[in-house]
Design a protein around this motif. Sequence first.
Motif, short mmCIF file in Angstrom:
data_model
loop_
_atom_site.label_atom_id
_atom_site.label_comp_id
_atom_site.label_asym_id
_atom_site.label_seq_id
_atom_site.Cartn_x
_atom_site.Cartn_y
_atom_site.Cartn_z
N CYS A 125 -3.14 32.07 9.20
CA CYS A 125 -2.05 31.09 9.14
C CYS A 125 -0.72 31.84 9.21
N PRO A 126 0.18 31.41 10.11
CA PRO A 126 1.49 32.08 10.18
C PRO A 126 2.27 31.84 8.89
N PRO A 127 3.26 32.68 8.62
CA PRO A 127 4.08 32.46 7.41
C PRO A 127 4.68 31.06 7.42
N LEU A 128 4.64 30.41 6.28
CA LEU A 128 5.12 29.03 6.17
C LEU A 128 6.60 29.02 5.79
N VAL A 129 7.36 28.10 6.41
CA VAL A 129 8.79 27.99 6.12
C VAL A 129 9.14 26.54 5.82
N GLY A 130 10.23 26.36 5.08
CA GLY A 130 10.70 25.02 4.75
C GLY A 130 9.84 24.35 3.69
N ASP A 131 10.26 23.15 3.32
CA ASP A 131 9.49 22.37 2.35
C ASP A 131 8.19 21.90 3.01
N LEU A 132 7.11 21.91 2.24
CA LEU A 132 5.78 21.56 2.73
C LEU A 132 5.26 20.33 2.00
N ILE A 133 4.39 19.60 2.68
CA ILE A 133 3.78 18.40 2.10
C ILE A 133 2.26 18.57 2.11
N LEU A 134 1.65 18.36 0.98
CA LEU A 134 0.20 18.37 0.86
C LEU A 134 -0.23 16.93 0.61
N MET A 135 -1.19 16.47 1.40
CA MET A 135 -1.64 15.07 1.26
C MET A 135 -3.06 14.92 1.75
N ASP A 136 -3.66 13.76 1.49
CA ASP A 136 -5.00 13.47 1.98
C ASP A 136 -4.96 13.22 3.48
N GLU A 137 -5.88 13.84 4.18
CA GLU A 137 -5.94 13.69 5.64
C GLU A 137 -6.14 12.24 6.05
N LYS A 138 -6.93 11.50 5.30
CA LYS A 138 -7.22 10.10 5.65
C LYS A 138 -5.97 9.24 5.65
N ASP A 139 -4.93 9.65 4.93
CA ASP A 139 -3.69 8.89 4.87
C ASP A 139 -2.73 9.19 6.02
N PHE A 140 -3.06 10.19 6.84
CA PHE A 140 -2.15 10.62 7.89
C PHE A 140 -2.55 10.11 9.27
N ASP A 141 -3.61 9.31 9.39
CA ASP A 141 -4.04 8.87 10.72
C ASP A 141 -2.92 8.18 11.44
N ASP A 162 0.83 -1.19 0.00
CA ASP A 162 0.00 0.00 0.00
C ASP A 162 0.87 1.25 0.00
N SER A 163 0.52 2.23 -0.83
CA SER A 163 1.30 3.47 -0.87
C SER A 163 0.38 4.67 -0.72
N VAL A 164 1.00 5.78 -0.35
CA VAL A 164 0.31 7.05 -0.10
C VAL A 164 0.88 8.08 -1.07
N LYS A 165 0.00 8.83 -1.72
CA LYS A 165 0.43 9.87 -2.65
C LYS A 165 0.56 11.20 -1.90
N ILE A 166 1.69 11.89 -2.12
CA ILE A 166 1.91 13.19 -1.52
C ILE A 166 2.41 14.17 -2.57
N SER A 167 2.28 15.44 -2.26
CA SER A 167 2.80 16.51 -3.11
C SER A 167 3.74 17.35 -2.26
N ILE A 168 4.99 17.46 -2.68
CA ILE A 168 5.99 18.25 -1.96
C ILE A 168 6.11 19.61 -2.63
N HIS A 169 6.00 20.66 -1.82
CA HIS A 169 6.13 22.04 -2.31
C HIS A 169 7.39 22.61 -1.68
N LYS A 170 8.43 22.72 -2.50
CA LYS A 170 9.74 23.12 -2.01
C LYS A 170 9.89 24.64 -1.95
N THR A 171 10.84 25.09 -1.14
CA THR A 171 11.05 26.53 -0.99
C THR A 171 11.55 27.19 -2.27
#
Length: 91
Positions: free
Chosen positions: A75-91, A2-11
């Motif tokens: 939302c405070p200013p965001l720093v570093g690389d960020l990950i966007l993913m489905d909430e259901k995959d993060f339990d 089983d795998s989880v799909k993520i999207s990485i948003h780099k600085t």
Amino acid sequence: MDSVKISIHKTDGTQLNLSIQRERLLSSLQKIVGGPVEVVRTHSLKEGKILLANENGRLLGLPPNLSDLTDDPRCPPLVGDLILMDEKDFD
């Protein structure tokens, strides 16, 4: 496996889409953001999505992330690389 799909948003403005094995999810997420992960709460994300960042990013002086993932003024200013993913995959 089983795998989880993520999207990485780099600085640097680039975006990568990856699939990560579920049994290695937490360690992979921590490696991507460079430390412990924190869920960033914002109302501007699509329903069912979460944003993850380095919990200590500001303390570590990580560079700002200028992606347009959130336009929530609370939302405070965001720093570093960020990950966007489905909430259901993060339990």
